[in-house]
Motif scaffolding. Structure first.
Motif, PDB file in Angstrom:
ATOM      1  N   GLY A  57      34.216  38.523  39.012  1.00 18.81           N
ATOM      2  CA  GLY A  57      35.012  37.655  39.874  1.00 18.81           C
ATOM      3  C   GLY A  57      35.551  36.442  39.166  1.00 18.81           C
ATOM      4  O   GLY A  57      36.351  35.702  39.713  1.00 18.81           O
ATOM      5  N   THR A  58      35.107  36.195  37.941  1.00 16.33           N
ATOM      6  CA  THR A  58      35.648  35.052  37.216  1.00 16.33           C
ATOM      7  C   THR A  58      36.478  35.519  36.021  1.00 16.33           C
ATOM      8  O   THR A  58      36.712  34.776  35.102  1.00 16.33           O
ATOM      9  CB  THR A  58      34.535  34.110  36.722  1.00 16.33           C
ATOM     10  OG1 THR A  58      33.618  34.901  35.950  1.00 16.33           O
ATOM     11  CG2 THR A  58      33.806  33.444  37.858  1.00 16.33           C
ATOM     12  N   GLU A  64      42.748  41.175  33.337  1.00 13.80           N
ATOM     13  CA  GLU A  64      43.336  42.097  34.318  1.00 13.80           C
ATOM     14  C   GLU A  64      44.788  42.467  33.987  1.00 13.80           C
ATOM     15  O   GLU A  64      45.228  43.558  34.277  1.00 13.80           O
ATOM     16  CB  GLU A  64      43.246  41.487  35.708  1.00 13.80           C
ATOM     17  CG  GLU A  64      44.210  40.349  35.865  1.00 13.80           C
ATOM     18  CD  GLU A  64      43.822  39.266  36.821  1.00 13.80           C
ATOM     19  OE1 GLU A  64      44.740  38.688  37.369  1.00 13.80           O
ATOM     20  OE2 GLU A  64      42.618  39.006  36.995  1.00 13.80           O
ATOM     21  N   THR A 145      49.413  34.055  38.149  1.00 14.60           N
ATOM     22  CA  THR A 145      48.389  34.441  37.181  1.00 14.60           C
ATOM     23  C   THR A 145      48.460  33.600  35.913  1.00 14.60           C
ATOM     24  O   THR A 145      47.433  33.238  35.352  1.00 14.60           O
ATOM     25  CB  THR A 145      48.531  35.943  36.836  1.00 14.60           C
ATOM     26  OG1 THR A 145      48.536  36.675  38.059  1.00 14.60           O
ATOM     27  CG2 THR A 145      47.389  36.433  35.979  1.00 14.60           C
ATOM     28  N   SER A 159      41.287  35.923  43.256  1.00 11.43           N
ATOM     29  CA  SER A 159      41.183  37.259  42.683  1.00 11.43           C
ATOM     30  C   SER A 159      42.584  37.879  42.690  1.00 11.43           C
ATOM     31  O   SER A 159      43.465  37.415  43.416  1.00 11.43           O
ATOM     32  CB  SER A 159      40.235  38.099  43.522  1.00 11.43           C
ATOM     33  OG  SER A 159      40.848  38.398  44.758  1.00 11.43           O
ATOM     34  N   THR A 161      43.592  40.548  44.138  1.00  7.58           N
ATOM     35  CA  THR A 161      43.939  40.953  45.509  1.00  7.58           C
ATOM     36  C   THR A 161      44.394  39.742  46.321  1.00  7.58           C
ATOM     37  O   THR A 161      45.371  39.811  47.071  1.00  7.58           O
ATOM     38  CB  THR A 161      42.719  41.615  46.188  1.00  7.58           C
ATOM     39  OG1 THR A 161      42.207  42.594  45.289  1.00  7.58           O
ATOM     40  CG2 THR A 161      43.088  42.256  47.500  1.00  7.58           C
ATOM     41  N   GLU A 162      43.698  38.624  46.162  1.00 16.08           N
ATOM     42  CA  GLU A 162      44.086  37.419  46.910  1.00 16.08           C
ATOM     43  C   GLU A 162      45.484  36.964  46.517  1.00 16.08           C
ATOM     44  O   GLU A 162      46.269  36.516  47.354  1.00 16.08           O
ATOM     45  CB  GLU A 162      43.065  36.307  46.670  1.00 16.08           C
ATOM     46  CG  GLU A 162      41.754  36.548  47.402  1.00 16.08           C
ATOM     47  CD  GLU A 162      40.689  35.505  47.102  1.00 16.08           C
ATOM     48  OE1 GLU A 162      39.958  35.130  48.028  1.00 16.08           O
ATOM     49  OE2 GLU A 162      40.576  35.078  45.929  1.00 16.08           O
TER      50      GLU A 162
END
Ligand code: HEC
Length: 186
Positions: A57-58, A64, A145, A159, A161-162
């Motif tokens: 999560g970090t 990604e 991002t 994240s 998705t968020e």
């Protein structure tokens, strides 16, 4: 006169550079700083405890998606249903409104103070059209991002998705034809 202005500049420079001897008094205390060793014989960062694992999560942006060019081509994997748009609205109000404003046009209170004004994320943007293929969902995702020249990075706060939820909110609400009028009357 010239000498006087030179003297003023010399006097003020350390102030703007926070370089007066007392500028760092609050930071330079005897307190232990994050990642600082408590053992004077072994200065530097303590090694991680045995069997430590990274926390999910970090992940930083580069894990990604490599860069903005790759982000640009990404297809939005999150359907823009009402749940996603609602989550996107909540996140937009937390992270983007200070600069881009509730209306999304770039009239946020923090944005006003910046050297470079936050861009207009709504359909009233007169620099470019948001429906153009040069500005796909992946472009907005990439801005969040990796940040911009002035705009901060949001890969750490949200994240992937968020971030797509925020893209969905921008697309469905802020860029809907009548959005500017409704957003501003709220
Ligand atoms: C600290 C102020 C600030 C915050 C907070 C901020 N932005 Fe920005 N944004 C900017 C600025 C300034 C620009 C202009 C381009 C640059 O900085 O490179 C910009 C540009 C953009 C662009 C490019 C628009 C275009 O027309 O090309 C997008 C997309 C964007 N922001 C989305 C967001 C989203 C989504 C959020 C919330 C997650 C957000 N911004 C939060 C300041 C901010």
């Amino acid at each position: 006169m010239k000498k006087l202005s030179l003297a003023i500049v010399l006097l003020l420079t350390p102030m703007f550079a926070h370089a007066w001897p007392w500028s760092m008094d609050m930071a330079n205390q005897i307190s232990i700083k994050p990642q600082e060793s408590v053992d004077a014989a072994k200065p530097g960062m303590n090694s991680f405890p045995k069997r430590s694992v990274p926390v999910a999560g970090t992940a930083t942006s580069s894990i990604e998606v490599k860069d903005k060019d790759v982000a640009f081509k990404l297809a939005n994997p999150v359907p823009a249903d009402s749940k996603s748009v609602d989550t996107g609205r909540r996140l937009f109000e937390i992270y983007c409104v200070p600069c881009h404003g509730k209306s999304g046009t770039g009239d946020g209170l923090v944005g006003e103070k910046l050297m470079m004004k936050p861009f207009n994320l709504t359909s009233s943007n007169d620099m470019h059209s948001w429906t153009s293929k040069d500005y796909p969902d992946g472009y907005i995702f990439g801005m969040m991002t990796f940040g911009g020249v002035v705009m901060p990075v949001y890969a750490i706060d949200m994240s992937p998705t968020e971030r797509w939820h925020v893209v969905n909110y921008i697309r469905k609400v802020l860029q809907a034809p009548a959005a500017v009028a409704t957003a501003q009357t709220k």
